[in-house]
Design a protein around this motif. Sequence first.
Motif, PDB file in Angstrom:
ATOM      1  N   GLN A   1       0.822  -1.194   0.000  1.00  0.00           N
ATOM      2  CA  GLN A   1       0.000   0.000   0.000  1.00  0.00           C
ATOM      3  C   GLN A   1       0.866   1.258   0.000  1.00  0.00           C
ATOM      4  O   GLN A   1       2.067   1.219   0.246  1.00  0.00           O
ATOM      5  CB  GLN A   1      -0.924  -0.001   1.234  1.00  0.00           C
ATOM      6  N   GLY A   2       0.251   2.409  -0.254  1.00  0.00           N
ATOM      7  CA  GLY A   2       0.956   3.683  -0.205  1.00  0.00           C
ATOM      8  C   GLY A   2       1.295   4.220  -1.583  1.00  0.00           C
ATOM      9  O   GLY A   2       0.986   3.610  -2.616  1.00  0.00           O
ATOM     10  N   ASN A   3       1.953   5.424  -1.570  1.00  0.00           N
ATOM     11  CA  ASN A   3       2.303   6.085  -2.831  1.00  0.00           C
ATOM     12  C   ASN A   3       3.237   5.235  -3.701  1.00  0.00           C
ATOM     13  O   ASN A   3       3.189   5.284  -4.922  1.00  0.00           O
ATOM     14  CB  ASN A   3       2.961   7.440  -2.543  1.00  0.00           C
ATOM     15  N   LYS A   4       4.127   4.499  -3.053  1.00  0.00           N
ATOM     16  CA  LYS A   4       5.076   3.669  -3.788  1.00  0.00           C
ATOM     17  C   LYS A   4       4.658   2.198  -3.742  1.00  0.00           C
ATOM     18  O   LYS A   4       5.488   1.308  -3.882  1.00  0.00           O
ATOM     19  CB  LYS A   4       6.482   3.836  -3.209  1.00  0.00           C
ATOM     20  N   GLY A   5       3.385   1.980  -3.556  1.00  0.00           N
ATOM     21  CA  GLY A   5       2.887   0.622  -3.447  1.00  0.00           C
ATOM     22  C   GLY A   5       2.703  -0.049  -4.792  1.00  0.00           C
ATOM     23  O   GLY A   5       2.935   0.529  -5.851  1.00  0.00           O
ATOM     24  N   GLY A   6       2.267  -1.282  -4.726  1.00  0.00           N
ATOM     25  CA  GLY A   6       2.056  -2.063  -5.938  1.00  0.00           C
ATOM     26  C   GLY A   6       2.048  -3.536  -5.613  1.00  0.00           C
ATOM     27  O   GLY A   6       1.573  -3.949  -4.544  1.00  0.00           O
ATOM     28  N   PHE A   7       2.616  -4.329  -6.497  1.00  0.00           N
ATOM     29  CA  PHE A   7       2.626  -5.777  -6.309  1.00  0.00           C
ATOM     30  C   PHE A   7       4.048  -6.309  -6.404  1.00  0.00           C
ATOM     31  O   PHE A   7       4.892  -5.779  -7.129  1.00  0.00           O
ATOM     32  CB  PHE A   7       1.762  -6.459  -7.367  1.00  0.00           C
ATOM     33  N   GLY A   8       4.296  -7.390  -5.665  1.00  0.00           N
ATOM     34  CA  GLY A   8       5.595  -8.038  -5.699  1.00  0.00           C
ATOM     35  C   GLY A   8       5.453  -9.507  -5.333  1.00  0.00           C
ATOM     36  O   GLY A   8       4.398  -9.955  -4.886  1.00  0.00           O
ATOM     37  N   ILE A   9       6.532 -10.254  -5.516  1.00  0.00           N
ATOM     38  CA  ILE A   9       6.560 -11.669  -5.164  1.00  0.00           C
ATOM     39  C   ILE A   9       7.210 -11.826  -3.795  1.00  0.00           C
ATOM     40  O   ILE A   9       8.177 -11.129  -3.475  1.00  0.00           O
ATOM     41  CB  ILE A   9       7.330 -12.486  -6.211  1.00  0.00           C
ATOM     42  N   MET A  10       6.705 -12.720  -2.999  1.00  0.00           N
ATOM     43  CA  MET A  10       7.239 -12.959  -1.655  1.00  0.00           C
ATOM     44  C   MET A  10       8.752 -13.188  -1.696  1.00  0.00           C
ATOM     45  O   MET A  10       9.261 -13.905  -2.571  1.00  0.00           O
ATOM     46  CB  MET A  10       6.549 -14.177  -1.043  1.00  0.00           C
TER      47      MET A  10
END
Length: 305
Positions: A53-62
């Motif tokens: 979450q947040g302005n620099k948020g997004g998706f990633g892999i564990m």
Amino acid sequence: MKLERLISMIYKLLNHEVLSASMLAEEFQVSPRTIYRDIDVICAAGFPVISYQGNKGGFGIMDGYKMDKSLLGSYDVASLITVLGSLSSVFEDERAQGTIERLQTIGTEHQTPSLTVDFETRRTDPDALPHLRTAITERIIVRFDYINAQNERTTRDMEPVRLHFKYGNWYIYGYCRTRMDYREFRLSRMMNLFLTRDTFQLHDEVTKEAGSSNTAWQDQVEEVVIRVGPEALAEAMDQFHQMDKQFHDDGSMTMRIPVYRPLKARWLWSILLSFGSGAEVLEPIELRSILKEQLQNTLKLYEVI
């Protein structure tokens, strides 16, 4: 197309810590809502995608999740990445870049490259290679002006088959409609290349080297013997590295070079003349006369008027 997009997204997530939905949407030319749906599909397939979450948020892999490395060793992966990286920059090939990203997921992190490859393109039109690659893939007839070894300029229509990189130069091989036969052309001698609107079907290729023609070619190979002075050893080694060499006490070297029809081989004359006074042709005698005439003609250009 959706499956291809999902696979590409997985590899991108494996190679980056965090990617935003807007960045992925722009990359794959879809809406952010489509990206969210794709992420749900990827999670359902068992990939541990984390949402930040947040302005620099997004998706990633564990963290710690990696693809299986059993298929290729780290040396193989690093070499493939290096070669594909060079080809990707030459051809501006996004598919090659995608393959690199997939290979990086099974490569060893922070490994110092032990191999570099530079497919030099300064001698060719920068657009020629991508255009020819497209023509080969889509079977499009190309047209270009060409300067042959006899310095004759002709216009050719060609059905391109494959590209070669050899002897430090790019070549294109294909069916020349002008000569009605298969030919190989050096890209540095091609001009005004463009793709026509016509397509073609592949012919049955005929290997010219087969049979008696191969014997006829060998019969016209003659040995050229040159004496190379100490000041031109490096240049001669660069040009004729695998030829028979004999070094002498005075620092000079004798080279024996088998050449097809050397009295007609202008490419050979140019190389020998480029050595200046650093090399002398010993055999055949007729080649000495040819080079002498070439030098005399050059001197005439610089005579005081």
